[in-house]
Design a protein around this motif. Sequence first.
Motif, PDB file in Angstrom:
ATOM      1  N   ASP A 184      21.214  43.580  54.413  1.00 46.30           N
ATOM      2  CA  ASP A 184      21.630  42.125  53.529  1.00 46.30           C
ATOM      3  C   ASP A 184      21.981  42.669  52.064  1.00 46.30           C
ATOM      4  O   ASP A 184      20.838  43.398  51.537  1.00 46.30           O
ATOM      5  N   SER A 185      22.861  41.915  51.776  1.00 49.02           N
ATOM      6  CA  SER A 185      22.514  42.259  49.575  1.00 49.02           C
ATOM      7  C   SER A 185      23.015  41.835  49.454  1.00 49.02           C
ATOM      8  O   SER A 185      24.018  40.825  49.789  1.00 49.02           O
ATOM      9  N   LEU A 186      22.962  41.739  47.545  1.00 52.24           N
ATOM     10  CA  LEU A 186      23.728  40.536  47.034  1.00 52.24           C
ATOM     11  C   LEU A 186      23.759  40.972  45.904  1.00 52.24           C
ATOM     12  O   LEU A 186      22.511  42.176  45.506  1.00 52.24           O
ATOM     13  N   ARG A 187      24.668  40.613  45.056  1.00 56.57           N
ATOM     14  CA  ARG A 187      25.296  41.314  43.520  1.00 56.57           C
ATOM     15  C   ARG A 187      25.531  40.461  42.403  1.00 56.57           C
ATOM     16  O   ARG A 187      26.413  39.513  42.338  1.00 56.57           O
ATOM     17  N   HIS A 188      24.619  41.086  41.579  1.00 53.79           N
ATOM     18  CA  HIS A 188      25.191  39.889  40.257  1.00 53.79           C
ATOM     19  C   HIS A 188      25.477  41.225  38.903  1.00 53.79           C
ATOM     20  O   HIS A 188      24.973  42.407  38.758  1.00 53.79           O
ATOM     21  N   LYS A 189      27.297  41.093  39.056  1.00 49.20           N
ATOM     22  CA  LYS A 189      28.449  42.097  37.819  1.00 49.20           C
ATOM     23  C   LYS A 189      28.274  41.130  36.786  1.00 49.20           C
ATOM     24  O   LYS A 189      29.096  39.773  36.393  1.00 49.20           O
ATOM     25  N   VAL A 190      27.861  41.858  35.563  1.00 52.17           N
ATOM     26  CA  VAL A 190      28.916  41.624  33.920  1.00 52.17           C
ATOM     27  C   VAL A 190      29.372  42.783  33.525  1.00 52.17           C
ATOM     28  O   VAL A 190      28.583  43.660  33.588  1.00 52.17           O
ATOM     29  N   SER A 191      30.871  42.572  33.209  1.00 53.47           N
ATOM     30  CA  SER A 191      31.092  43.322  32.255  1.00 53.47           C
ATOM     31  C   SER A 191      31.827  42.871  31.396  1.00 53.47           C
ATOM     32  O   SER A 191      32.063  42.080  30.582  1.00 53.47           O
ATOM     33  N   LEU A 192      32.405  44.028  29.931  1.00 52.36           N
ATOM     34  CA  LEU A 192      32.692  43.624  28.868  1.00 52.36           C
ATOM     35  C   LEU A 192      33.632  44.691  28.178  1.00 52.36           C
ATOM     36  O   LEU A 192      33.235  45.879  28.567  1.00 52.36           O
ATOM     37  N   GLY A 193      35.121  43.527  27.885  1.00 55.19           N
ATOM     38  CA  GLY A 193      35.935  45.224  27.372  1.00 55.19           C
ATOM     39  C   GLY A 193      36.851  44.631  26.440  1.00 55.19           C
ATOM     40  O   GLY A 193      36.988  43.467  25.946  1.00 55.19           O
TER      41      GLY A 193
END
Length: 388
Positions: A184-193
Amino acid sequence: MIPSKLVPPSAIWRVLPFILCMALPNAARGDWAWEAVPKLVNEFAYDDNILYEGESGLEYQLSPAILLSGQDRRTGANLSARLAVFRYLTDSGVRSDFNRTNQYYATDVLHQAARRLTVGAFASLSITDSTTQAIEETGIAADDSKVHAFTIGSRANWGLDRLSSLSLSYGLDGYIYESGNFSDSLRHKVSLGLTRSLDARTSGSVTTSYENYRFNIGENDTATSHTGALYFGLGHAFSSRLLAEASLGGGVVHSDQSEDSSYNALGSASLSYSWRQADARFALSRSYERSVLDEVLLVDAVTLGTSYRPLEDLALSVGAVYRQSQSTDSDDAEVSDYFSVYESVGYALSQNWTLSLSHTYSHVDSLSDEQGSNRFILSISWAKAFPL
């Protein structure tokens, strides 16, 4: 279902009410225009290596779906739902243990909040078998468990001036497996461009992102990994038909469990060409991806595809995909290779009915096995738009 320390399985279903509330804003208002598009697909296939289990036979798929979309002057919303039911008849007879039913739900909303500000939100929920991802990555064949996958996120784009824009996005997604074969897995992702037009045909960009992964590695333990990446991109339109895009950068992966870090060159490039009756696209990339095991993968991918429409009702297409993946945990990690090529012919029988014939060959050389599969598919689909 095995309990998950990361996300309780029952909590995944709470995404559904969120999807409904988000996708139907102000549905009763008279200034919204709504459209419903139901679709039904009947697919008959012959596979010489079904689910890489060493048996040949027939596959039948029934897939009803519906898309609901609406918009007013400043806001657009979409809501979709699809069911895919699979049944199998192999050399050894009816294989009920191969049977599966997959569910897919998704929504997105986009709103023009101000003249230069656009904001949006998206969510999805799927309940599927874990076979496809497992085969491509590990070579493990028909793992009969279900994977509950969800995504929730938001994004914004702000026009700084006539030539520049700033984008920001955040996403949370998770995978919860019903068996203990995968993590099982959990991911947080933040990106700025930041994107800027350099001239009438050229644009440049710089993008940075951070991802936090958490994996179950037992009933009471979790492993955490972090990735960071920075890209510099350039896009150029050589003409109205030919477009080239490229980005180059680097990334780092750090594992809290092993306290090790690895550094990798990352990037992508694509070339696309389109004209009235045909189009073609070539793309390659190197990026980080989540593994069905408790790790982050470095994945190299190459895709090639082209389509041609000699007649208004007739479409031909061919394409290929190659993926090579390896763990970022060690320099001598074993490499997994996956290759697929397809050809298809589609014909519009009427405004609502479509008939298609296709063939797909796939080959995997990965952690536990090396196998190939040929699938020949006859598909009959129906779709119609209904204004509401």
